[in-house]
Design a protein around this motif. Structure first.
Motif, PDB file in Angstrom:
ATOM      1  N   GLY A 104       2.026  14.310  -1.786  1.00 57.12           N
ATOM      2  CA  GLY A 104       2.399  15.556  -2.444  1.00 57.12           C
ATOM      3  C   GLY A 104       3.590  16.279  -1.832  1.00 57.12           C
ATOM      4  N   THR A 105       4.193  15.710  -0.812  1.00 56.98           N
ATOM      5  CA  THR A 105       5.343  16.353  -0.155  1.00 56.98           C
ATOM      6  C   THR A 105       6.587  15.499  -0.391  1.00 56.98           C
ATOM      7  OG1 THR A 105       3.913  17.251   1.559  1.00 56.98           O
ATOM      8  CG2 THR A 105       6.269  17.163   2.042  1.00 56.98           C
ATOM      9  N   THR A 106       7.654  16.166  -0.869  1.00 54.18           N
ATOM     10  CA  THR A 106       8.915  15.479  -1.112  1.00 54.18           C
ATOM     11  C   THR A 106       9.908  15.877  -0.043  1.00 54.18           C
ATOM     12  OG1 THR A 106       8.523  15.459  -3.489  1.00 54.18           O
ATOM     13  CG2 THR A 106      10.794  15.118  -2.768  1.00 54.18           C
ATOM     14  N   THR A 107      10.573  14.883   0.508  1.00 52.44           N
ATOM     15  CA  THR A 107      11.603  15.129   1.517  1.00 52.44           C
ATOM     16  C   THR A 107      12.826  14.278   1.198  1.00 52.44           C
ATOM     17  OG1 THR A 107      12.049  15.241   3.897  1.00 52.44           O
ATOM     18  CG2 THR A 107      10.814  13.361   3.136  1.00 52.44           C
ATOM     19  N   LYS A 124      14.981   4.754  -8.729  1.00 54.34           N
ATOM     20  CA  LYS A 124      15.154   5.715  -7.635  1.00 54.34           C
ATOM     21  C   LYS A 124      16.646   5.989  -7.492  1.00 54.34           C
ATOM     22  CE  LYS A 124      12.401   6.286  -4.289  1.00 54.34           C
ATOM     23  NZ  LYS A 124      12.152   7.699  -4.526  1.00 54.34           N
ATOM     24  N   ASP A 125      16.970   7.284  -7.325  1.00 52.73           N
ATOM     25  CA  ASP A 125      18.358   7.690  -7.133  1.00 52.73           C
ATOM     26  C   ASP A 125      18.696   7.693  -5.647  1.00 52.73           C
ATOM     27  OD1 ASP A 125      18.753   8.092  -9.863  1.00 52.73           O
ATOM     28  OD2 ASP A 125      18.061  10.159  -9.767  1.00 52.73           O
ATOM     29  N   PHE A 126      19.843   7.107  -5.323  1.00 55.75           N
ATOM     30  CA  PHE A 126      20.352   7.062  -3.952  1.00 55.75           C
ATOM     31  C   PHE A 126      21.730   7.708  -3.939  1.00 55.75           C
ATOM     32  CE2 PHE A 126      17.235   3.725  -4.023  1.00 55.75           C
ATOM     33  CZ  PHE A 126      16.678   3.725  -2.758  1.00 55.75           C
ATOM     34  N   LEU A 180       0.826  -1.211   0.000  1.00 58.21           N
ATOM     35  CA  LEU A 180       0.000   0.000   0.000  1.00 58.21           C
ATOM     36  C   LEU A 180       0.860   1.261   0.000  1.00 58.21           C
ATOM     37  CD1 LEU A 180      -2.859   1.200   0.163  1.00 58.21           C
ATOM     38  CD2 LEU A 180      -2.654   1.102   2.656  1.00 58.21           C
ATOM     39  N   LEU A 181       2.030   1.231   0.690  1.00 59.75           N
ATOM     40  CA  LEU A 181       2.907   2.394   0.780  1.00 59.75           C
ATOM     41  C   LEU A 181       4.116   2.289  -0.148  1.00 59.75           C
ATOM     42  CD1 LEU A 181       2.829   2.896   4.660  1.00 59.75           C
ATOM     43  CD2 LEU A 181       1.492   4.105   2.918  1.00 59.75           C
ATOM     44  N   GLY A 182       4.065   1.348  -1.097  1.00 58.61           N
ATOM     45  CA  GLY A 182       5.176   1.148  -2.018  1.00 58.61           C
ATOM     46  C   GLY A 182       5.298   2.272  -3.032  1.00 58.61           C
ATOM     47  N   THR A 240      11.922  11.048  -1.013  1.00 59.31           N
ATOM     48  CA  THR A 240      10.673  10.320  -0.860  1.00 59.31           C
ATOM     49  C   THR A 240       9.526  11.305  -0.999  1.00 59.31           C
ATOM     50  OG1 THR A 240      11.636   8.703   0.636  1.00 59.31           O
ATOM     51  CG2 THR A 240       9.261   8.964   0.745  1.00 59.31           C
ATOM     52  N   THR A 241       8.534  10.929  -1.792  1.00 55.52           N
ATOM     53  CA  THR A 241       7.350  11.767  -1.952  1.00 55.52           C
ATOM     54  C   THR A 241       6.145  11.011  -1.408  1.00 55.52           C
ATOM     55  OG1 THR A 241       8.270  12.805  -3.915  1.00 55.52           O
ATOM     56  CG2 THR A 241       5.897  13.026  -3.596  1.00 55.52           C
ATOM     57  N   ALA A 242       5.420  11.655  -0.511  1.00 61.81           N
ATOM     58  CA  ALA A 242       4.194  11.071   0.047  1.00 61.81           C
ATOM     59  C   ALA A 242       3.184  12.191   0.230  1.00 61.81           C
ATOM     60  CB  ALA A 242       4.473  10.391   1.371  1.00 61.81           C
TER      61      ALA A 242
END
Length: 161
Positions: A151-154, A133-135, A125-127, A147-149
């Protein structure tokens, strides 16, 4: 006559003993002089240790979550990186990212793009819905990623556990 023989023997022993001491000192002084002279002319090159690539395998816990009971955590193996959302003080984990990982081959800061296991992430569900993805790895921030969740990216920063 017996006294004369003993006195001569003692004198001979003292003369030999003093002579031996003088020669030893002269030899040490000569050796010390040649040693210091050779040290000033022939200094061995100082070898700096060769910096090795960082070993990123293990568990990396988020350092900037802003919460004491929830954070993100990455598990890096020889060829995969798996990122979990962790909550309930570690009792609950949900998959966020699972993908490829290639270990650094040079020392210093390092960046890589992970190819995601989209089937595994779709089942969570949270995948993440991203295919890649860049690390980044730096000594200051550990392993980090965006990480974007909702609408917010951190930028998630971690430290090795």
């Amino acid at each position: 006559m017996y006294r004369k023989t003993i006195a001569t023997a003692v004198a001979a022993i003292l003369a030999l003993g003093l002579g031996a001491c003088g020669n030893a000192n002269d030899a040490r002084t000569a050796d010390a002089g040649s040693t210091s002279q050779s040290q000033t002319t022939k200094k061995p090159a100082e070898k700096k240790p060769v910096e090795q690539p960082a070993d990123l395998t293990g568990t990396w816990k988020q350092t900037n979550s802003g919460s004491t009971d929830s954070w993100m955590e990455a598990e890096i193996t020889a060829d995969t990186i798996t990122v979990q959302w962790v909550s309930d003080n570690g009792d609950t984990k949900s998959l966020y990212w699972k993908g490829s990982y290639n270990a650094p081959d040079k020392a210093g800061d390092w960046k890589w793009t992970s190819q995601g296991d989209t089937a595994a992430m779709q089942a969570s569900l949270l995948g993440s819905q991203d295919a890649t993805k860049d690390f980044t790895y730096t000594k200051a921030d550990g392993v980090s990623w965006e990480t974007t969740a909702m609408g917010t990216t951190t930028v998630v920063k971690t430290a090795k556990q």
